[in-house]
Design an enzyme around this catalytic site. Structure first.
Site, PDB file in Angstrom:
ATOM      1  N   ASP A 160       0.840  -1.192   0.000  1.00 48.78           N
ATOM      2  CA  ASP A 160       0.000   0.000   0.000  1.00 48.78           C
ATOM      3  C   ASP A 160       0.876   1.242   0.000  1.00 48.78           C
ATOM      4  O   ASP A 160       1.960   1.245   0.573  1.00 48.78           O
ATOM      5  CB  ASP A 160      -0.909   0.038   1.234  1.00 48.78           C
ATOM      6  CG  ASP A 160      -2.076   0.990   1.044  1.00 48.78           C
ATOM      7  OD1 ASP A 160      -3.081   0.573   0.429  1.00 48.78           O
ATOM      8  OD2 ASP A 160      -1.971   2.150   1.471  1.00 48.78           O
ATOM      9  N   ILE A 163      -0.209   8.862   1.873  1.00 54.33           N
ATOM     10  CA  ILE A 163       0.480   9.989   2.503  1.00 54.33           C
ATOM     11  C   ILE A 163      -0.020  10.090   3.951  1.00 54.33           C
ATOM     12  O   ILE A 163      -1.231  10.130   4.187  1.00 54.33           O
ATOM     13  CB  ILE A 163       0.194  11.311   1.764  1.00 54.33           C
ATOM     14  CG1 ILE A 163       0.680  11.232   0.310  1.00 54.33           C
ATOM     15  CG2 ILE A 163       0.863  12.487   2.484  1.00 54.33           C
ATOM     16  CD1 ILE A 163       0.273  12.415  -0.554  1.00 54.33           C
ATOM     17  N   HIS A 164       0.885  10.080   4.907  1.00 58.58           N
ATOM     18  CA  HIS A 164       0.530  10.290   6.313  1.00 58.58           C
ATOM     19  C   HIS A 164       1.364  11.442   6.858  1.00 58.58           C
ATOM     20  O   HIS A 164       2.512  11.607   6.450  1.00 58.58           O
ATOM     21  CB  HIS A 164       0.827   9.030   7.136  1.00 58.58           C
ATOM     22  CG  HIS A 164      -0.063   7.870   6.804  1.00 58.58           C
ATOM     23  ND1 HIS A 164      -1.385   7.827   7.173  1.00 58.58           N
ATOM     24  CD2 HIS A 164       0.169   6.723   6.128  1.00 58.58           C
ATOM     25  CE1 HIS A 164      -1.925   6.691   6.739  1.00 58.58           C
ATOM     26  NE2 HIS A 164      -1.012   6.007   6.104  1.00 58.58           N
ATOM     27  N   ARG A 165       0.796  12.210   7.803  1.00 59.42           N
ATOM     28  CA  ARG A 165       1.591  13.306   8.349  1.00 59.42           C
ATOM     29  C   ARG A 165       2.615  12.762   9.354  1.00 59.42           C
ATOM     30  O   ARG A 165       2.316  11.886  10.168  1.00 59.42           O
ATOM     31  CB  ARG A 165       0.704  14.385   8.956  1.00 59.42           C
ATOM     32  CG  ARG A 165       0.231  14.125  10.355  1.00 59.42           C
ATOM     33  CD  ARG A 165      -0.527  15.358  10.882  1.00 59.42           C
ATOM     34  NE  ARG A 165      -0.853  15.226  12.284  1.00 59.42           N
ATOM     35  CZ  ARG A 165      -2.065  15.454  12.803  1.00 59.42           C
ATOM     36  NH1 ARG A 165      -3.063  15.818  12.039  1.00 59.42           N
ATOM     37  NH2 ARG A 165      -2.266  15.316  14.099  1.00 59.42           N
ATOM     38  N   GLU A 227      -1.906   1.187  -4.794  1.00 54.67           N
ATOM     39  CA  GLU A 227      -2.321   2.339  -5.598  1.00 54.67           C
ATOM     40  C   GLU A 227      -1.275   2.733  -6.650  1.00 54.67           C
ATOM     41  O   GLU A 227      -1.567   3.533  -7.551  1.00 54.67           O
ATOM     42  CB  GLU A 227      -2.649   3.539  -4.694  1.00 54.67           C
ATOM     43  CG  GLU A 227      -3.947   3.395  -3.882  1.00 54.67           C
ATOM     44  CD  GLU A 227      -3.801   2.596  -2.595  1.00 54.67           C
ATOM     45  OE1 GLU A 227      -2.669   2.157  -2.291  1.00 54.67           O
ATOM     46  OE2 GLU A 227      -4.814   2.408  -1.878  1.00 54.67           O
ATOM     47  N   GLU A 282      -4.997  22.410   9.274  1.00 56.51           N
ATOM     48  CA  GLU A 282      -5.585  21.257   8.595  1.00 56.51           C
ATOM     49  C   GLU A 282      -6.430  21.648   7.388  1.00 56.51           C
ATOM     50  O   GLU A 282      -6.787  22.810   7.209  1.00 56.51           O
ATOM     51  CB  GLU A 282      -6.437  20.461   9.597  1.00 56.51           C
ATOM     52  CG  GLU A 282      -5.613  19.549  10.488  1.00 56.51           C
ATOM     53  CD  GLU A 282      -5.003  18.369   9.728  1.00 56.51           C
ATOM     54  OE1 GLU A 282      -5.256  18.231   8.517  1.00 56.51           O
ATOM     55  OE2 GLU A 282      -4.261  17.598  10.376  1.00 56.51           O
TER      56      GLU A 282
HETATM   57 MN    MN Z   1      -4.921   1.526   0.055  1.00 55.59          MN
END
Ligand code: MN
Length: 465
Positions: A160, A163-165, A227, A282
């Protein structure tokens, strides 16, 4: 779709430069600690609806105090630039993009990848090399906001990208905010149960097609669907990936910068100065609260291309709304067309909803039954994208990219008595401040929300008027 030769960030910038798009270069010396973010606010930041669809050129800060690495912001500010970078038309962008959610573009392993031209594995101090921005004085710390996290399920090998902060907590330490249910969070919880750290890479500065692909989520891209296949389909070639130097993960081969590391089973507060303090601005236009406790990422290597570019983003604003919204449009269009009605024509996730909470859905009605099918599609939209809150149903003569046109339809083709379908106590987006018991006693617990369909279409029997 038209042919373009873009496969990494550099070829994307070159393509924009040679096709008449303007990229602003700022020579003024500015600090990564709040100064660049403050300067940039004139370009792209603002409340979500303040910026128009094509707001602000991309900006390169060449002269960052204490760093030789430049900072790029605003690459996705304009919807038409996003479309151009994918080789698609901007009016039907989500609809066109939905055709590329396919299998078969398996990522290809590349030896001697450009992202490993420089390798640091000892005495790592990421802030020494990378101009990671702190956005406001109250932010928990410097944040990496354009890092594509790439991980594998330890048991099944499923992959997988998301994007994570990531907040910088020390020389080789980050915290990662994994919203429950996101696929890498599922991999992480599984690894944690096994008592093992989860190997990851964080790729910064990649082909824009990879960034846009990474924002897709379930159900359109279910658990186990990588993705990167979407980016591969857009470029008609499997994305080139690299084996990490220090762990079993893979990274994007043409990344400007890669951070390798492990998500540990251990946690720490996101804001160590003030546990109830802020995280960063945010996408819905409010300052985010820091999480009380987040998983820790231990960095095992920093690798980068010669003369790397550090890409980042700040919320709220048109760039974040485009990144969130374009994949949401593709998801809504695809699900509604496949599961409810092929009368759906187009879809736009307005920046007023940060790209996620508000959707304008456009239909052609050909018979009386389409009145009901259109409303059914409005309900289905909430299943197609879980974070959606307001769905507007609109006719094919409305320009859904123009909110004035949408509100005209709402004024003249809508009655508050019965053109609304509202469903109480559903699962909302954690960053919407109106979904707390404090806002209304109708919200039984934090995180519940009403989801509403606004039917602004003409009943089929009155269409000839
Ligand atoms: Mn996914």
């Amino acid at each position: 779709m038209y042919e373009i030769n873009v496969y990494d960030l550099r070829s994307a910038l070159k393509y924009l430069n040679t096709s008449g798009e303007k990229i602003d270069v700022i020579d003024q010396q500015l600090s990564a600690d709040c100064e660049i973010a403050a300067h940039y606010s004139a370009y792209g930041a603002g409340v979500p609806n303040k910026s128009n669809l094509n707001h602000g050129n991309p900006v390169i800060y060449k002269n960052v105090k204490g760093y030789s690495v430049p900072v790029l912001m605003g690459l996705f500010n304009s919807r038409s630039t996003c479309a151009k970078l994918l080789g698609l038309d901007h009016i039907n962008l989500g609809r066109e993009l939905s055709k590329f959610v396919v299998d078969g573009y398996v990522p290809q392993i590349m030896d001697n990848p450009p992202c490993q031209e420089n390798i640091v594995t000892s005495d790592i101090d990421i802030m020494k090399v990378l101009p990671i921005l702190r956005y406001t004085n109250s932010s928990a710390g410097p944040y990496i906001t354009m890092g594509v996290v790439y991980a594998q399920d330890l048991e099944t090998g499923e992959e997988d990208i998301t994007i994570h902060r990531l907040c910088v907590q020390g020389k080789d330490t980050l915290t990662i905010y994994l919203i429950p249910g996101r696929h890498i969070e599922i991999f992480y919880q599984k690894a944690k149960k096994m008592g093992k750290p989860l190997p990851i890479t964080i790729s910064i500065g990649v082909d824009p097609a990879i960034y846009l692909a990474s924002t897709f989520s379930y159900p359109v891209t279910p658990l186990g669907y990588n993705e990167l296949h979407i980016a591969g389909a857009l470029r008609k070639n499997g994305v080139k990936v690299a084996k990490a130097v220090t762990n079993d993960a893979k990274s994007i081969a043409y990344s400007e910068i890669v951070i390798e590391g492990y998500i540990l089973p251990d946690e720490m507060p996101e804001n160590t100065k003030c546990v109830d303090g802020d995280s960063l601005p945010e996408f819905l236009g409010y300052i985010g609260k820091a999480q009380k406790s987040l998983p820790i990422v231990k960095v095992s290597a920093l690798t980068y291309r010669n003369n790397p570019i550090y890409q980042t983003i700040v919320g709220p604003g048109s760039e974040l709304s485009n990144l969130c919204g374009i994949s949401t449009e593709a998801s809504l269009y695809k699900c509604i067309k496949e599961s409810v009605t092929d009368k759906i024509q187009n879809c736009f996730c307005s920046h007023s909803g940060g790209g996620k909470l508000l959707a304008f859905l456009q239909f052609i009605k050909d018979s009386t039954i389409d009145d009901a099918k259109t409303r059914q599609a409005g309900i289905a939209a909430f299943a197609a994208f879980h974070e959606l809150k307001h769905a507007f149903l609109l006719d094919d003569d409305i320009n859904i990219l123009d909110e004035r046109d949408v509100l005209w339809a709402m004024t003249t083709r809508f009655q508050g008595s019965h053109s609304i379908i509202s469903i109480p106590n559903l699962n909302g987006h954690p960053l919407d401040p109106s979904q707390s018991p404090e806002f209304s006693s109708e919200n039984p617990i934090e995180g519940t929300t009403y989801k509403t369909v606004f039917d602004c279409t003409v009943p089929y029997k009155m269409k000839d008027k």
